[in-house]
Scaffold this active site. Structure first.
Site, PDB file in Angstrom:
ATOM      1  N   SER A  61       0.794  -1.236   0.000  1.00  0.00           N
ATOM      2  CA  SER A  61       0.000   0.000   0.000  1.00  0.00           C
ATOM      3  C   SER A  61       0.823   1.282   0.000  1.00  0.00           C
ATOM      4  O   SER A  61       0.243   2.375  -0.039  1.00  0.00           O
ATOM      5  CB  SER A  61      -0.949   0.007   1.204  1.00  0.00           C
ATOM      6  OG  SER A  61      -2.019  -0.889   0.985  1.00  0.00           O
ATOM      7  N   LYS A  64      -0.096   3.744  -2.626  1.00  0.00           N
ATOM      8  CA  LYS A  64      -1.130   4.770  -2.517  1.00  0.00           C
ATOM      9  C   LYS A  64      -0.554   6.180  -2.421  1.00  0.00           C
ATOM     10  O   LYS A  64      -1.296   7.162  -2.575  1.00  0.00           O
ATOM     11  CB  LYS A  64      -2.029   4.476  -1.307  1.00  0.00           C
ATOM     12  CG  LYS A  64      -2.843   3.185  -1.445  1.00  0.00           C
ATOM     13  CD  LYS A  64      -3.790   3.009  -0.276  1.00  0.00           C
ATOM     14  CE  LYS A  64      -4.657   1.762  -0.424  1.00  0.00           C
ATOM     15  NZ  LYS A  64      -3.970   0.517  -0.058  1.00  0.00           N
ATOM     16  N   SER A 116      -5.639   3.216   4.734  1.00  0.00           N
ATOM     17  CA  SER A 116      -5.031   2.408   3.682  1.00  0.00           C
ATOM     18  C   SER A 116      -6.104   1.565   2.993  1.00  0.00           C
ATOM     19  O   SER A 116      -5.995   0.350   2.856  1.00  0.00           O
ATOM     20  CB  SER A 116      -3.922   1.509   4.237  1.00  0.00           C
ATOM     21  OG  SER A 116      -3.133   0.995   3.177  1.00  0.00           O
TER      22      SER A 116
END
Length: 469
Positions: A61, A64, A116
């Site tokens: 993640s 992101k 997240s």
């Protein structure tokens, strides 16, 4: 400009794994379980320590970060967007955004980065680009623009795909770019966030997965260099966690203390190891290094001689600020500056034009060379400038010469006129004297004649009187 530290190949920890550590570091690096990491000075971009930083690994993640910055740069955060079935179908960590749910783009941005959330990342991608595929093109184009050479994004959230990868060095480049954005910085330092109610959901409050921001619970203590500590890290300002079974524990973290800001990326650690690794590296960085401005933009750098200029000299100033990463105990005496400016600078010169350079040395080691600029415009001078005479002085000289010549001419004219006057007066005096002499002569002659006539008359009268008798 980035400064290159003198580096030493240090200790082989594991087969094929070499840590790169600056020789100026005073303390030994902590024990790190992550397969790859990098520690960077956020201000100078200097790499302070690294291990396998170019190795391609799964970023999970931490992906992101790229999703968020593209949304911030291209999406109206004050607008809303209606989620579709693709958003709702996204697995893993979720905000549970429902098909046809109308959400605030700003709410989804914050909640996605804080929790997240994978579905939130898909929401941002489609709201920004229209389709996930077009958004992926934007992600990979931006990565290339930032100089990432070991990165390929195949989704906007970091869920595992074989062709979705990055490396610690590339993620540090992405993070450094993102952290220049004020909105991004505000998002990633937010500990918790509450999404407003929507047409299909009530309020949702989410907690940040980055424990370095706030966590002081006993259950989440970590061991750093043999010492049990809370996860909360003083000065932490972000950035983003990541975890999948394939990627394992990942964390991009940043902290600032006393004017020094550090960025740390750890990949393929453990769930809690990513926090202990990051704390250990950040501690080590703050203990051993500091960021210091050694040159201000526009600082006075003296003067330089001009060749054929309207003035003899021009002021010199430095160009941009220069900030260096120095050993934490470095003295200002270690910094030396050597200038290199020509003996004479040909005119004309424009303000801001580079006319020389200066080189910064730290403890005798060359750090970098930077421009020296002219502080003012200097036009080409007049005739006397080739002899080193400034135009202002030349103007005074010409003015004085003009006055002198004018005075000489005036005096000469006055002298001539005076001599002419004197000559005329002399002539007048001579003429008057001559006239007087003539008058006197004429008067004397008339007197003589009168006397003669008197004598003649007297003699004639006497003779006449005698003749009568």
């Amino acid at each position: 400009m980035k400064r290159f530290l003198v580096l030493l190949l240090a200790v082989l920890l594991m087969a094929g794994c070499i840590e790169t550590v600056p020789v100026s570091a005073a303390t030994k690096l902590p024990n790190i379980i992550a397969e790859a990491y990098i520690l960077v000075d956020m201000t100078t971009g200097e790499v302070l320590a690294e291990k396998n930083s170019e190795e391609k690994l799964y970023p999970a993640s931490t992906t992101k970060m790229m999703t968020a910055i593209l949304a911030i740069e291209n999406l109206d955060l004050n607008a809303t967007w209606t989620a579709d079935a693709e958003v709702y179908a996204t697995g893993g960590s979720r905000l549970t955004i429902i098909n046809s749910e109308v959400c605030s783009n700003r709410d989804v941005l914050y909640a996605t980065m804080v929790k997240s959330a994978n579905d939130g990342a898909v929401y941002l991608a489609k709201a920004t680009a229209g389709t996930t595929e077009k958004f992926l093109e934007m992600m990979n184009a931006k990565a290339a623009e930032l100089g990432c050479v070991n990165t390929h994004f195949s989704n906007p959230n970091g869920l595992h795909l074989e062709d979705h990868y990055s490396c610690a060095a590339d993620l540090s480049k992405i993070a450094l770019y993102c952290m220049k954005n004020e909105t991004f910085r505000d998002v990633v330092r937010t500990s918790s966030y509450t999404m407003a109610a929507t047409n299909l959901s009530t309020e949702r409050t989410v907690q940040n997965t980055n424990l370095l921001l706030y966590d002081c619970t006993e259950s989440n203590r970590v061991v750093v260099n043999g010492v049990s500590r809370y996860c909360k890290y003083d000065g932490c300002i972000g950035v983003k966690t990541g975890y999948t079974p394939e990627a394992q524990g990942c964390l991009v973290s940043a902290a600032e203390r006393d004017g020094t800001s550090l960025l740390c990326v750890v990949l393929k650690s453990s769930t809690m190891g990513r926090f202990s690794d990051s704390i250990g590296l950040l501690d080590w960085g703050f203990e051993n290094f500091k960021t210091e401005k050694v040159m201000d933009s526009g600082r006075d750098m003296g003067t330089a001689n001009m060749k054929k200029g309207e003035v003899k000299t021009v002021g010199l100033v430095s160009d941009d600020d220069v900030t260096l990463t120095l050993p934490a105990n470095a003295s200002s005496n270690l910094i030396q500056i050597e200038t290199n400016v020509p003996d004479q600078i040909p005119a004309p010169v424009s303000k801001g034009q580079q006319v020389g350079t200066y080189t910064i040395y730290e403890g005798g080691i060359e750090i970098g060379t930077y421009p020296i600029l002219a502080a003012a415009d200097v036009a080409e001078g007049g005739f006397l400038s080739r002899f080193g005479v400034e135009d202002a002085v030349a103007h005074k000289i010409f003015t004085i010469v003009g006055i002198v010549i004018g005075s000489i001419l005036f005096l000469g004219f006055a002298f001539v006129m005076t001599m002419h006057y004197i000559s005329v007066q002399k002539k007048k005096k001579k003429a008057a004297a001559k006239a007087r002499r003539l008058a006197e002569k004429r008067a004397a002659e008339e007197a003589r004649r009168a006397e003669w006539m008197n004598r003649f008359d007297s003699r004639y009268q006497l003779n006449s009187d005698r003749d009568r008798k």
